[in-house]
Scaffold this active site. Structure first.
Site, short mmCIF file in Angstrom:
data_model
loop_
_atom_site.label_atom_id
_atom_site.label_comp_id
_atom_site.label_asym_id
_atom_site.label_seq_id
_atom_site.Cartn_x
_atom_site.Cartn_y
_atom_site.Cartn_z
N LYS A 225 0.81 -1.22 0.00
CA LYS A 225 0.00 0.00 0.00
C LYS A 225 0.84 1.27 0.00
CE LYS A 225 -4.44 -1.64 1.20
NZ LYS A 225 -5.51 -1.76 2.17
N ARG A 259 -4.17 -9.75 4.75
CA ARG A 259 -4.48 -9.80 3.31
C ARG A 259 -3.24 -9.34 2.55
NH1 ARG A 259 -6.26 -6.34 -0.53
NH2 ARG A 259 -7.80 -7.08 -2.03
C1 7PJ Z 1 -8.25 -4.08 1.35
C2 7PJ Z 1 -9.34 -4.81 0.88
C3 7PJ Z 1 -7.98 -4.07 2.75
C4 7PJ Z 1 -9.89 -5.51 3.01
C5 7PJ Z 1 -8.36 -3.83 -0.78
C6 7PJ Z 1 -5.34 -3.10 -2.13
C7 7PJ Z 1 -6.57 -2.32 -2.34
N1 7PJ Z 1 -10.14 -5.52 1.70
N2 7PJ Z 1 -9.39 -4.63 -0.45
N3 7PJ Z 1 -8.83 -4.81 3.53
N4 7PJ Z 1 -7.64 -3.49 0.30
N5 7PJ Z 1 -10.67 -6.20 3.85
O1 7PJ Z 1 -5.29 -4.32 -2.19
O2 7PJ Z 1 -4.30 -2.40 -1.95
O3 7PJ Z 1 -7.06 -3.43 3.28
S1 7PJ Z 1 -8.06 -3.33 -2.41
#
Ligand code: 7PJ
Length: 291
Positions: A225, A259
């Site tokens: 990120k 994640r």
């Molecule tokens: C997240 C997400 C996160 C959850 C994305 C990326 C952007 N879902 N979906 N938490 N980020 N729960 O992958 O950088 O931080 S999309």
């Protein structure tokens, strides 16, 4: 033993369990970190297969790019991207999560066998909770300020930790009022979703309190990120080490599910951390029982 009810699965999310790795499977042509590489069905499936070889615990299928500034994806297009991948992975043996905000997508993917819905809007669109309530899927309730098109322009909080905590508490209550069991819920502060670097660091330092206060498993998404880039000065392709450090820190603060894009590296980092952490816990309990 704390477990997360997740469709066909019950995932161990207790304080002494190994933290779980959710692998990102982007099937958007434009998502920011692996833009376009995994758009074809064949490529998505081979990526999923590699994640399984690497030890992934949950596969998070995302068809709607949430990169800051990205435009919304129409319903039909999102379904066209996600459904073939979901059908093809249905019997892969791993829980399948779908990253979506749209109640219509939630209904379709649950019908097709998805185990979890990961909603960056915290099930805030009208009828999102209704779309999931009669299934037994897991829910990840995430906080976002604003929406992906504008969220990074000027995020503002008086007290980011209190405000994110209050939002998550309210959405958990809304879910419970719909009759959704707590055992199906996990929460996520939503790093970089309408947050400055200072906001993200405040949240990272306090995530244990947020999850602990709600008594729910905490999910953290830090991989690649912008906050990692803001600290290291590195572009998205070279944020692996920074992502591992941030994610391990989140784990030490109580995150139970992480994640990530780089599954193999994260799985190894967690294995080593967990072995050391378990031994440290044994030693401190034997020291205190000898007193
Ligand atoms: C997240 C997400 C996160 C959850 C994305 C990326 C952007 N879902 N979906 N938490 N980020 N729960 O992958 O950088 O931080 S999309």
């Amino acid at each position: 033993m704390q477990q997360l009810q997740c469709g066909r699965f019950r995932l161990p999310v207790g304080a002494t369990d190994r933290p779980l790795v959710m692998g990102v499977l982007n099937i958007t042509p434009d998502s920011f970190s692996d833009g376009g590489h995994f758009f074809s069905l064949e490529a998505a499936l081979s990526r999923a297969e590699q994640m399984m070889v690497d030890g992934v615990d949950i596969i998070d299928i995302g068809a709607e790019s949430t990169r800051p500034g990205s435009p919304p994806v129409p319903l039909a297009e999102e379904l066209r991207r996600v459904m073939p991948v979901l059908y093809a992975l249905r019997d892969c043996g791993k829980p399948l999560s779908v990253d979506t905000c749209k109640p219509e997508v939630m209904r379709e993917v649950l019908h097709a066998g998805a185990d979890m819905i990961n909603d960056i809007r915290g099930f805030g669109l009208p009828s999102a909770l209704e779309a999931v309530k009669d299934s037994d899927c897991g829910l990840c309730i995430m906080h976002m300020q604003g929406d992906p098109q504008t969220m990074q322009s000027a995020p503002q909080y008086v007290d980011v930790v209190a405000e994110v905590g209050a939002f998550l508490r309210a959405r958990v209550m809304a879910a419970e009022q719909e009759g959704i069991a707590r055992a199906r819920l996990c929460v996520d502060p939503g790093f970089c979703f309408g947050k400055t670097l200072a906001h993200n660091l405040d949240l990272l330092a306090a995530i244990g309190d947020i999850g602990g206060e709600l008594g729910l498993p905490l999910l953290a998404g830090l991989s690649r990120k912008s906050m990692i880039g803001a600290i290291t000065g590195k572009p998205v392709e070279t944020r692996l080490a920074g992502s591992l450090a941030a994610t391990l820190f989140a784990i030490t603060q109580g995150a139970r599910i992480v994640r990530v894009h780089d599954v193999a590296e994260m799985v190894d980092a967690i294995a080593v951390w967990h072995a050391a952490e378990r031994r440290a816990a044994e030693q401190s309990s034997s020291t205190s029982s000898n007193k």
